[in-house]
Design an enzyme around this catalytic site. Structure first.
Site, PDB file in Angstrom:
ATOM      1  CB  THR A  33     -35.549  19.946   9.036  1.00 45.71           C
ATOM      2  OG1 THR A  33     -35.796  18.562   9.097  1.00 45.71           O
ATOM      3  CG2 THR A  33     -36.663  20.665  10.053  1.00 45.71           C
ATOM      4  CB  SER A 132     -43.837   3.811  12.300  1.00 45.21           C
ATOM      5  OG  SER A 132     -43.355   2.488  12.790  1.00 45.21           O
ATOM      6  CE1 TYR A 146     -36.168   1.772   9.524  1.00 46.39           C
ATOM      7  CE2 TYR A 146     -37.503  -0.217   9.144  1.00 46.39           C
ATOM      8  CZ  TYR A 146     -37.319   1.279   9.051  1.00 46.39           C
ATOM      9  OH  TYR A 146     -38.319   1.741   8.431  1.00 46.39           O
ATOM     10  CE  LYS A 150     -38.749   3.863  11.129  1.00 46.12           C
ATOM     11  NZ  LYS A 150     -38.959   5.423  11.011  1.00 46.12           N
TER      12      LYS A 150
END
Length: 288
Positions: A33, A132, A146, A150
């Site tokens: 993608t 991750s 962030y 994660k």
């Protein structure tokens, strides 16, 4: 060497690009993608299918996953890779930045995997690689959102591994350290500066992103190879640590966390209900 079919989000850059290139060179099929038009044109060939995907769009995620499985018949490995870094003090972030970071790194990953699960179950198994970061186990000032995404996606993936193992679906959380991709100076977003934070630890991440004088120790091509090789392992490794910096930082963070827990054993027990009043069925009983 077993030939497999892979679905990789964000195949146009970073780890996604390295994975796609290596897999195609060895004869595997790849559904990749992308968001930017033309960014995967050079990968075109009979073994590569390209799909536009914005992982913040729930309807597009479902449509693309369904179409990829229909087009290719079977997908052996789903790689949830798309994501970026939002850096800056929590106070410096806008609501829109917070929402987009969560929608991309956390909610987008959850939706992608949920869309793939019915297909993986129907075909009798498969493998999920959830990208991750060392930042999913250790946290530093200036990366609060962030890290939140994660840490969140790691909790999701770790729980998921136990849910889908009976269906022959393996889950691996990939934990790379700093790598020489475009993540640091290409896909990371730096929040607007609040001067009050100039003399705080947050200034460190701002200096790194603005001065552009450092780079990660990790070789992204070697890291991609390690991810590919992990799919050969049975059972699936729950975590795949990539990079000496990741190993060191994760060990340090986990050691400190464990020491913190152990120091509170006695004080934690003070809050237990008396044995005669105890009610069964709490979290500790779920694995009985």
């Amino acid at each position: 060497m077993t030939t497999r079919t892979w679905l990789i989000t964000g195949a146009n850059s970073g780890f996604g690009r390295h994975l796609a290139s290596q897999l195609l060179s060895r004869g595997d099929r790849v559904a990749g993608t992308f968001r930017a038009a033309g960014s995967v044109d050079d990968l075109a060939g009979e073994n590569f299918r390209a799909y536009h995907l914005d992982v913040t769009d729930p309807a597009e995620i479902t449509a693309v996953v369904d179409r990829a499985f229909a087009d290719l018949g079977r997908i052996d490995v789903v790689v949830s890779n798309a994501g970026y870094g939002l850096m800056g003090a929590a106070e410096e972030l806008t609501d829109e930045q917070v929402e987009h970071q969560i929608a991309t790194n956390l909610t987008g990953s959850v939706r992608l995997i949920r869309a793939a699960l019915p297909h993986l179950r129907a075909q009798g198994g498969g493998r999920i690689l959830q990208l991750s970061s060392v930042g999913g186990q250790a946290a530093w000032p200036g990366g609060s959102l962030y890290h939140a995404t994660k840490w969140g996606v790691e909790g999701f993936a770790e729980s998921l591994a136990g849910e889908v193992a009976p269906f022959g679906i393996g889950v691996t959380i990939v934990e790379p350290g700093g790598a020489r991709t475009n993540f640091r100076y290409g896909s990371s977003v730096l929040a607007a500066r609040i001067p009050a934070y100039d003399g705080t630890p947050v200034a460190g991440i701002r200096r790194i992103l603005t001065e552009r004088t450092t780079q990660g120790v990790g070789d992204p091509a070697r890291m991609a190879t390690a991810m590919i090789e992990s799919v050969e392992r049975e059972p699936a490794p729950l975590r795949l640590v990539l990079g000496s910096d990741a190993a060191q930082a994760m060990e340090g963070a986990l050691t400190a966390r464990l020491a913190d827990v152990r120091s509170q054993r006695e004080t934690a027990a003070v809050t237990d209900a008396p044995l005669s009043d105890a009610v069964t069925g709490g979290p500790a009983d779920l694995n009985d």
